[in-house]
Write an enzyme that holds these catalytic residues in place. Structure first.
Site, PDB file in Angstrom:
ATOM      1  N   LYS A 176      36.382 -16.723  16.834  1.00  0.00           N
ATOM      2  CA  LYS A 176      36.192 -17.489  18.099  1.00  0.00           C
ATOM      3  C   LYS A 176      37.951 -17.718  18.410  1.00  0.00           C
ATOM      4  CE  LYS A 176      33.231 -19.413  20.403  1.00  0.00           C
ATOM      5  NZ  LYS A 176      31.768 -19.272  20.491  1.00  0.00           N
ATOM      6  N   ASP A 198      31.805 -18.597  26.451  1.00  0.00           N
ATOM      7  CA  ASP A 198      31.296 -19.733  25.648  1.00  0.00           C
ATOM      8  C   ASP A 198      31.152 -21.271  26.409  1.00  0.00           C
ATOM      9  OD1 ASP A 198      30.688 -20.192  22.674  1.00  0.00           O
ATOM     10  OD2 ASP A 198      31.591 -22.167  23.527  1.00  0.00           O
TER      11      ASP A 198
HETATM   12  P1  NDP Z   1      28.214 -24.010  29.526  1.00  0.00           P
HETATM   13  O1  NDP Z   1      29.907 -24.141  29.632  1.00  0.00           O
HETATM   14  O2  NDP Z   1      27.864 -22.898  30.434  1.00  0.00           O
HETATM   15  O3  NDP Z   1      27.679 -25.244  29.857  1.00  0.00           O
HETATM   16  C1  NDP Z   1      27.441 -26.281  28.774  1.00  0.00           C
HETATM   17  C2  NDP Z   1      26.526 -27.567  29.359  1.00  0.00           C
HETATM   18  O4  NDP Z   1      26.567 -28.500  28.018  1.00  0.00           O
HETATM   19  C3  NDP Z   1      26.741 -28.390  30.294  1.00  0.00           C
HETATM   20  O5  NDP Z   1      25.449 -28.399  31.003  1.00  0.00           O
HETATM   21  C4  NDP Z   1      27.575 -29.478  30.201  1.00  0.00           C
HETATM   22  O6  NDP Z   1      27.824 -30.189  30.789  1.00  0.00           O
HETATM   23  C5  NDP Z   1      27.203 -29.273  28.611  1.00  0.00           C
HETATM   24  N1  NDP Z   1      28.343 -30.012  28.164  1.00  0.00           N
HETATM   25  C6  NDP Z   1      29.760 -28.832  27.169  1.00  0.00           C
HETATM   26  N2  NDP Z   1      30.060 -29.895  26.211  1.00  0.00           N
HETATM   27  C7  NDP Z   1      29.865 -31.363  26.714  1.00  0.00           C
HETATM   28  C8  NDP Z   1      30.124 -32.435  26.094  1.00  0.00           C
HETATM   29  N3  NDP Z   1      30.668 -33.136  24.783  1.00  0.00           N
HETATM   30  N4  NDP Z   1      29.335 -33.293  26.283  1.00  0.00           N
HETATM   31  C9  NDP Z   1      27.959 -33.492  26.399  1.00  0.00           C
HETATM   32  N5  NDP Z   1      27.707 -32.042  27.392  1.00  0.00           N
HETATM   33  C10 NDP Z   1      28.655 -31.622  27.363  1.00  0.00           C
HETATM   34  O7  NDP Z   1      28.266 -23.487  28.095  1.00  0.00           O
HETATM   35  P2  NDP Z   1      26.723 -23.162  27.198  1.00  0.00           P
HETATM   36  O8  NDP Z   1      25.849 -22.485  28.173  1.00  0.00           O
HETATM   37  O9  NDP Z   1      27.935 -21.050  27.695  1.00  0.00           O
HETATM   38  O10 NDP Z   1      27.354 -22.935  26.117  1.00  0.00           O
HETATM   39  C11 NDP Z   1      26.268 -24.092  25.344  1.00  0.00           C
HETATM   40  C12 NDP Z   1      26.501 -24.468  24.340  1.00  0.00           C
HETATM   41  O11 NDP Z   1      25.709 -22.488  23.267  1.00  0.00           O
HETATM   42  C13 NDP Z   1      27.790 -24.332  23.134  1.00  0.00           C
HETATM   43  O12 NDP Z   1      27.737 -24.570  22.365  1.00  0.00           O
HETATM   44  C14 NDP Z   1      27.888 -22.724  22.731  1.00  0.00           C
HETATM   45  O13 NDP Z   1      28.426 -22.377  21.749  1.00  0.00           O
HETATM   46  C15 NDP Z   1      27.238 -22.078  22.320  1.00  0.00           C
HETATM   47  N6  NDP Z   1      26.512 -20.779  23.035  1.00  0.00           N
HETATM   48  C16 NDP Z   1      27.533 -19.831  23.991  1.00  0.00           C
HETATM   49  C17 NDP Z   1      26.174 -18.567  23.882  1.00  0.00           C
HETATM   50  C18 NDP Z   1      26.523 -18.079  25.401  1.00  0.00           C
HETATM   51  O14 NDP Z   1      26.483 -16.839  25.332  1.00  0.00           O
HETATM   52  N7  NDP Z   1      27.322 -18.051  25.988  1.00  0.00           N
HETATM   53  C19 NDP Z   1      26.404 -17.561  22.761  1.00  0.00           C
HETATM   54  C20 NDP Z   1      26.160 -18.766  22.232  1.00  0.00           C
HETATM   55  C21 NDP Z   1      26.171 -20.073  21.819  1.00  0.00           C
HETATM   56  P3  NDP Z   1      28.850 -30.554  32.144  1.00  0.00           P
HETATM   57  O15 NDP Z   1      28.708 -29.565  33.362  1.00  0.00           O
HETATM   58  O16 NDP Z   1      28.517 -31.944  32.487  1.00  0.00           O
HETATM   59  O17 NDP Z   1      30.598 -29.614  30.714  1.00  0.00           O
HETATM   60  O1  2IT Z   2      28.941 -18.184  20.181  1.00  0.00           O
HETATM   61  C1  2IT Z   2      28.439 -17.331  20.403  1.00  0.00           C
HETATM   62  O2  2IT Z   2      27.795 -16.867  19.985  1.00  0.00           O
HETATM   63  C2  2IT Z   2      28.598 -16.919  22.191  1.00  0.00           C
HETATM   64  N1  2IT Z   2      29.803 -18.093  22.278  1.00  0.00           N
HETATM   65  C3  2IT Z   2      28.834 -15.913  22.129  1.00  0.00           C
HETATM   66  C4  2IT Z   2      29.540 -14.385  21.983  1.00  0.00           C
HETATM   67  C5  2IT Z   2      29.933 -13.136  22.169  1.00  0.00           C
HETATM   68  O3  2IT Z   2      31.001 -12.936  21.540  1.00  0.00           O
HETATM   69  O4  2IT Z   2      29.115 -12.353  22.780  1.00  0.00           O
END
Ligand code: NDP
Ligand code: 2IT
Length: 452
Positions: free
Chosen positions: A132, A172
């Site tokens: 990461k 992420d």
């Molecule tokens: P984004 O940046 O696209 O969206 C994040 C969302 O979560 C936004 O709505 C944001 O609000 C909110 N958020 C972030 N930090 C906080 C916080 N500290 N408190 C409250 N709300 C918060 O990220 P992703 O959708 O990609 O990621 C979301 C989660 O999914 C994370 O935990 C990530 O690790 C996990 N994940 C992502 C993957 C991916 O492929 N993208 C794969 C697997 C897991 P705001 O807009 O106000 O910041």
């Molecule tokens: O938490 C996760 O699995 C991710 N943010 C995606 C990682 C990836 O390599 O696609």
């Protein structure tokens, strides 16, 4: 019972040592505690793992790279941020895992995410190690040019440590299509070659169909599998989703496609409750708001009559059948888990990484709620990243249908693995199942390598 007590004793001793060696890293301690609780009884049953000190070795990253990232804003002011890449384990494949740009990023956060990624990637059935990275840089409120300059500065250092067969980053929190474009564009230039060293790329430059949707879709495919064990499905279910970013948007989209009703979504400013349901049209509004305008969810309640925005609050008080935490770590406390249980939640699937506190996880288990940990439920994202790597190596692009079918198969297979190692007394303990299945594959490979 005696074996259980012995395992608990060993976990306590192990955790005391880990905490001593990694002081102040609360998120990392939490992620390791959860895995240690699951795998210690399994290790006790299989002495070669204990003898080879597999857990001790797996909780020490191969390396953690920390670097300065200087960049200039549009007014010419210089800023300094910290960049990270924690390469945790390449036991079963090249390091793989996302990059997070958010002010809350610390070494502890990077380590918890990199550690979890080892097990998640193992569960996907694809050959990927765990890593990461990211930065405390906050893309919010920055111009596209500022984000580009930051990404280029970040990549100027990171490119020395990554490569298609070495370490393959992706997105992420705070790293989406725009950032991946800037990062990959600069990587390609520095390296003077076009290889799939980053995933989540745009469809015109080596990206895979369904990667954008994969985490959210995969999470709901997993819920579908969980509900099947209780002869139920998503159709007609009331669903609460936290977050409104990449994962949340596509989790909501798949819920709608499967006939469920999305009652609430959130961002860091609060949550919106729409009792008439966030339908396809309203979800399109959220996508445009978040992905293009980069606005705040609060404006949803001004746009759609009957919706109410709850400032500064999380959505877990809204009664629902299915809860999908898709924002960030530790967003469901023990108390919030109890509220969900009291309101009759059937299934909780973590779209985010570690969104449920340990107290919350225990509460869901005690109440026999179907509870899917992130390393199982959100593995669809990295799985399709793995498929993107395969397509890049083949210099081919599979159709949307082909990738979606493979994603569904992988989520089904992850469910099977969880059931195989986590089923007892008619209840599937998905946390134990995911941790043990993910651990076993990596541990067996470590033993094959000898002491390294
Ligand atoms: P984004 O940046 O696209 O969206 C994040 C969302 O979560 C936004 O709505 C944001 O609000 C909110 N958020 C972030 N930090 C906080 C916080 N500290 N408190 C409250 N709300 C918060 O990220 P992703 O959708 O990609 O990621 C979301 C989660 O999914 C994370 O935990 C990530 O690790 C996990 N994940 C992502 C993957 C991916 O492929 N993208 C794969 C697997 C897991 P705001 O807009 O106000 O910041
Ligand atoms: O938490 C996760 O699995 C991710 N943010 C995606 C990682 C990836 O390599 O696609």
């Amino acid at each position: 019972m005696a074996k259980q007590t012995k395992a608990q004793e060993l976990v306590a001793k192990f955790m005391a040592g880990l905490i001593r060696r990694n002081p102040g890293e609360a998120e990392f301690h939490q992620a390791v505690q959860e895995v240690a609780d699951s795998v210690m009884p399994f290790i006790l049953e299989h002495p070669p793992y204990a003898k080879a000190k597999v857990l001790e070795r797996l909780t020490e990253p191969d390396r953690a790279i920390i670097f300065r990232v200087s960049w200039q804003d549009d007014k010419g002011e210089v800023h300094v941020e910290r960049g990270y890449r924690v390469q945790f384990s390449n036991t079963i494949g090249p390091y793989k895992g996302g990059l997070r740009f958010h002010p809350t990023v610390t070494l502890s956060v990077m380590k918890f995410l990199g550690f979890e990624q080892i097990f998640k990637n193992s569960l996907t059935t694809l050959p990927m190690g765990g890593a990461k990275g990211g930065s405390n840089f906050d893309p919010k409120g920055k111009s596209d040019n500022e984000v580009m300059r930051f990404c280029q500065s970040f990549m100027t250092e990171l490119h020395k440590h990554i490569g298609k067969d070495m370490d393959v980053p992706a997105g992420d929190i705070g790293v989406g299509g725009r950032e991946i474009g800037f990062l990959f564009g600069h990587y390609k230039r520095l390296q003077n070659e076009f290889t799939g060293a980053i995933t989540g790329k745009g469809l015109t430059f080596g990206g895979s169909h369904i990667r954008t949707e994969a985490t959210g879709y995969g999470c709901v495919y997993f819920v579908h599998e969980m509900l099947k064990t209780r002869k139920a499905d998503v159709k007609g279910k009331k669903v609460v989703v936290s977050g409104s970013g990449n994962v949340a948007q596509y989790a909501a989209e798949k819920v709608l496609q499967m006939g469920g009703k999305v009652l609430a979504m959130s961002d860091s400013g609060g949550f919106v409750y729409d009792k008439s349901g966030i339908n396809e049209e309203k979800l399109e509004y959220i996508k445009e708001l978040k992905n293009v305008k980069r606005g705040r969810l609060e404006s949803y309640a001004r746009k759609f009559k009957g919706a109410k925005f709850h400032k500064g609050q999380r959505p877990w008080g809204v009664p629902c059948d299915i809860a999908l935490p898709c924002a960030t770590q530790n967003e469901i406390s023990g108390e919030e888990a109890q509220t969900l249980i009291k309101n009759g939640v059937i299934a909780v699937a973590e779209g985010a990484n570690m969104p449920t506190t340990l107290e919350g996880v225990h509460a869901f288990h005690d109440a026999k709620v179907l509870f899917a940990p992130g390393k199982a439920a959100n593995a669809g994202g990295v799985a399709v990243s793995g498929l993107e790597q395969s397509q890049n190596s083949l210099r081919l692009m599979w159709s949307r249908e082909e990738v979606d079918m493979r994603l569904q198969q992988i989520m089904k297979e992850i469910h099977t693995q969880c059931a195989r190692y986590g089923a007892r007394d008619g209840y599937i303990h998905y946390v134990d199942g995911a941790n043990i299945a993910g651990f076993k594959k990596v541990a067996d490979a470590m033993i094959a390598y000898g002491v390294v």
